[in-house]
Design a protein around this motif. Structure first.
Motif, short mmCIF file in Angstrom:
data_model
loop_
_atom_site.label_atom_id
_atom_site.label_comp_id
_atom_site.label_asym_id
_atom_site.label_seq_id
_atom_site.Cartn_x
_atom_site.Cartn_y
_atom_site.Cartn_z
N PRO A 1 -1.18 -2.46 -5.48
CA PRO A 1 -0.25 -1.56 -4.77
C PRO A 1 -0.54 -0.08 -5.05
N LYS A 2 0.17 0.75 -4.33
CA LYS A 2 0.05 2.20 -4.46
C LYS A 2 0.26 2.64 -5.91
N GLN A 3 -0.52 3.63 -6.32
CA GLN A 3 -0.38 4.15 -7.67
C GLN A 3 1.04 4.67 -7.90
N GLY A 4 1.49 4.52 -9.15
CA GLY A 4 2.83 4.98 -9.50
C GLY A 4 3.43 4.13 -10.60
N SER A 5 4.70 4.37 -10.88
CA SER A 5 5.42 3.63 -11.92
C SER A 5 6.34 2.60 -11.28
N ASN B 1 -5.86 -10.55 -25.10
CA ASN B 1 -6.71 -11.63 -24.56
C ASN B 1 -5.93 -12.74 -23.87
N GLN B 2 -4.61 -12.61 -23.84
CA GLN B 2 -3.81 -13.58 -23.07
C GLN B 2 -3.84 -13.20 -21.59
N THR B 3 -3.77 -14.22 -20.72
CA THR B 3 -3.60 -13.97 -19.30
C THR B 3 -2.10 -13.99 -19.00
N ILE B 4 -1.60 -12.90 -18.44
CA ILE B 4 -0.18 -12.83 -18.14
C ILE B 4 0.04 -12.44 -16.67
N LYS B 5 1.21 -12.77 -16.19
CA LYS B 5 1.59 -12.52 -14.80
C LYS B 5 2.71 -11.49 -14.80
N ILE B 6 2.50 -10.39 -14.09
CA ILE B 6 3.48 -9.32 -14.03
C ILE B 6 4.16 -9.35 -12.66
N ASN B 7 5.50 -9.45 -12.66
CA ASN B 7 6.27 -9.43 -11.42
C ASN B 7 6.73 -8.00 -11.13
N LEU B 8 6.37 -7.49 -9.96
CA LEU B 8 6.77 -6.14 -9.58
C LEU B 8 8.11 -6.19 -8.84
N LEU B 9 9.08 -5.44 -9.33
CA LEU B 9 10.44 -5.54 -8.81
C LEU B 9 10.89 -4.31 -8.03
N GLN B 10 10.53 -3.12 -8.50
CA GLN B 10 10.94 -1.90 -7.81
C GLN B 10 10.04 -0.76 -8.27
N ARG B 11 9.80 0.17 -7.34
CA ARG B 11 8.97 1.33 -7.68
C ARG B 11 9.88 2.46 -8.17
N ILE B 12 9.45 3.14 -9.23
CA ILE B 12 10.25 4.24 -9.77
C ILE B 12 9.82 5.57 -9.15
N ARG B 13 8.53 5.86 -9.18
CA ARG B 13 8.06 7.17 -8.72
C ARG B 13 6.55 7.16 -8.54
N ASP B 14 6.04 8.23 -7.94
CA ASP B 14 4.60 8.46 -7.85
C ASP B 14 4.05 8.81 -9.23
N GLU B 15 2.75 8.55 -9.41
CA GLU B 15 2.10 9.08 -10.60
C GLU B 15 1.94 10.59 -10.40
N GLN B 16 2.12 11.36 -11.48
CA GLN B 16 1.98 12.80 -11.34
C GLN B 16 1.35 13.39 -12.60
N LYS B 17 0.79 14.59 -12.43
CA LYS B 17 0.20 15.31 -13.56
C LYS B 17 1.25 16.26 -14.13
N MET C 1 0.82 -1.21 0.00
CA MET C 1 0.00 0.00 0.00
C MET C 1 0.86 1.26 0.00
N GLU C 2 2.09 1.12 0.49
CA GLU C 2 3.03 2.25 0.46
C GLU C 2 3.87 2.27 -0.81
N GLY C 3 3.70 1.24 -1.64
CA GLY C 3 4.46 1.16 -2.89
C GLY C 3 5.84 0.56 -2.74
N ASP C 4 6.17 0.07 -1.55
CA ASP C 4 7.52 -0.47 -1.30
C ASP C 4 7.54 -1.96 -1.66
N VAL C 5 7.60 -2.25 -2.96
CA VAL C 5 7.52 -3.64 -3.39
C VAL C 5 8.79 -4.41 -3.03
N GLU C 6 9.91 -3.73 -2.94
CA GLU C 6 11.14 -4.44 -2.57
C GLU C 6 11.03 -5.00 -1.15
N ARG C 7 10.45 -4.20 -0.25
CA ARG C 7 10.27 -4.69 1.12
C ARG C 7 9.24 -5.82 1.15
#
Length: 311
Positions: free
Chosen positions: A219-223, A267-283, A171-177
Motif C-alpha cells: 500500500p501507499k507509504q505512510g503510517s 526470523n519468524q514469519t508473521i502476518k500483519i493486518n492493516l486496519l486504518q491509515r494514520i498519516r502520510d510519511e513525512q520529513k 494504492m491510495e492508502g485507504d485500507v478501510e475501504r
C-alpha cells in the motif's frame, strides 16, 4: 480442507469445480465460493477451486509488473477457512499454456479432478491462446459427462469491480475501504529481520518485515494502525511503510512497533493486518519532532483499539 492441496493430492470422489485466480478472495469471490460449496453439498460432490500459480501474466508477459492482493500462501490460508474441500494449485508454465482446450478439459477437469459440474463465468476463456469459451466447455461437457453452470455477468462484474477498487484503495492508502471489499483486513506477510535499530533509539523499537514475494502489492507509504497474532496472542501496533526521510533514508522499509510486546520474533514469519491509515510519511525538521509525532501516532492507535474493543 486441512492441508495444502496440489495436483498430486486429488479428490477421491466426483467434484464440482470452479476455475480462477481468486486474488484477494474478496466478497465477490466469496459469493461464488459459497455457491460452489452449496452446490457440492446439495449434489453430493466435493468442492474444488482450480487456480494457477504463477499468475499467467507473470509467465506469458515477462515485463509484466503485476501486483497481487494476496501471495499464493495468503490465498491458500484464506481459502482453507472457507469450507472448501480442495484447493488445487496448478503450476502455470509456457508448456501448460499451449495445452489445447480439449486436452485441458480431458486431462485436468475430467481425469485429474473427476468433475461432474463446472461453475464458470459467462466470459471465461481457456485453452491455447484462450480460444475456447463457455459454449465450447458445454460441448465438452456433453462429451465427457459433466454439466456447466454459468456465473452471470453481474456476478463476474462484481468480482472485477471489487478487485479494481481494492487495488485502487490500497494504492491510495485507504485500507478501510479495501477491507470493506475484502471482507477481512488486508495483510502483509513477511519474515522479521534486523534493521538499523533506529526505532529502538527513538524509544519505539520495531520489527522489520521482509516480504519475499516481489509481486505482492504494497500500500501507499505512510503510517498505519495494525494488529497481528504472534504465538497465538493478538498484539496491536503501528506500522510505517516508507524510506525514513528524517534520517535521510532511501530504501523503502516496512517497520512495525508493537505495543506491550517484547518477545524475540527475529526470523519468524508473521502476518500483519492493516486496519486504518494514520498519516502520510513525512520529513521532520529534527529527530525530536519525529519522536513527538510517533508518540501522537501511538495515542491515535491506542484510541482506535479502545473504541473497537468497546463496540
Amino acid at each position: 480442507m486441512k492441508t495444502r492441496r496440489n495436483l498430486n493430492s486429488l479428490p477421491d470422489k466426483s467434484t464440482v469445480v470452479t476455475i480462477g485466480t481468486f486474488d484477494g478472495v474478496h466478497i465477490g469471490h466469496q459469493k461464488i465460493i459459497k455457491r460452489l460449496i452449496k452446490t457440492g453439498e446439495a449434489e453430493g460432490l466435493q468442492s474444488v477451486i482450480l487456480t494457477f500459480f504463477p499468475h499467467p501474466r507473470m509467465v506469458l508477459q515477462k515485463d509484466s509488473n503485476i501486483k497481487l492482493i494476496n501471495t499464493i500462501n495468503e490465498r491458500h490460508d484464506i481459502l482453507e477457512d472457507s469450507g472448501l474441500d480442495f484447493l488445487v494449485i496448478k503450476t502455470f508454465t509456457k508448456e501448460f499454456s499451449r495445452l489445447s482446450a480439449e486436452d485441458f478439459v480431458k486431462q485436468i477437469l475430467v481425469e485429474k479432478l473427476n468433475a461432474k459440474k463446472v461453475i464458470i463465468g459467462y466470459d471465461h476463456r481457456f485453452g491455447r491462446n484462450r480460444n475456447a469459451d463457455i459454449n465450447n466447455l458445454k460441448t465438452f461437457g456433453e462429451t465427457y459427462g459433466f454439466a456447466v453452470e454459468e456465473i452471470s455477468a453481474q456476478d463476474i462484474d462484481d468480482v472485477a469491480v471489487s478487485s479494481t477498487k481494492i487495488r485502487t484503495a490500497l494504492m491510495e492508502g485507504d485500507v478501510e475501504r479495501a477491507n470493506s471489499y475484502l471482507g477481512y483486513p488486508f495483510m502483509l506477510t513477511g519474515i522479521v529481520t534486523k534493521g538499523k535499530g533506529l526505532g529502538k533509539q527513538l524509544g519505539f523499537p520495531t520489527a522489520n518485515i521482509h516480504i519475499e514475494e516481489d509481486y505482492k502489492l504494497i500500500p501507499k507509504q505512510g503510517s498505519y494502525i495494525v494488529s497481528s497474532t504472534i504465538n497465538d496472542i493478538e498484539v496491536y501496533g503501528m506500522m510505517n511503510i516508507g524510506v525514513n526521510p528524517t534520517v535521510s533514508g532511501s530504501v523503502q522499509t516496512i517497520e512495525v512497533h508493537f505495543f506491550d510486546f517484547e518477545a524475540d520474533i527475529y526470523n519468524q514469519t508473521i502476518k500483519i493486518n492493516l486496519l486504518q491509515r494514520i498519516r502520510d510519511e513525512q520529513k521532520f525538521d529534527s529527530v525530536e519532532a519525529l519522536k513527538h509525532q510517533l508518540a501522537n501516532d501511538k495515542i491515535t492507535a491506542l484510541a482506535y483499539f479502545t473504541d473497537k474493543n468497546a463496540e
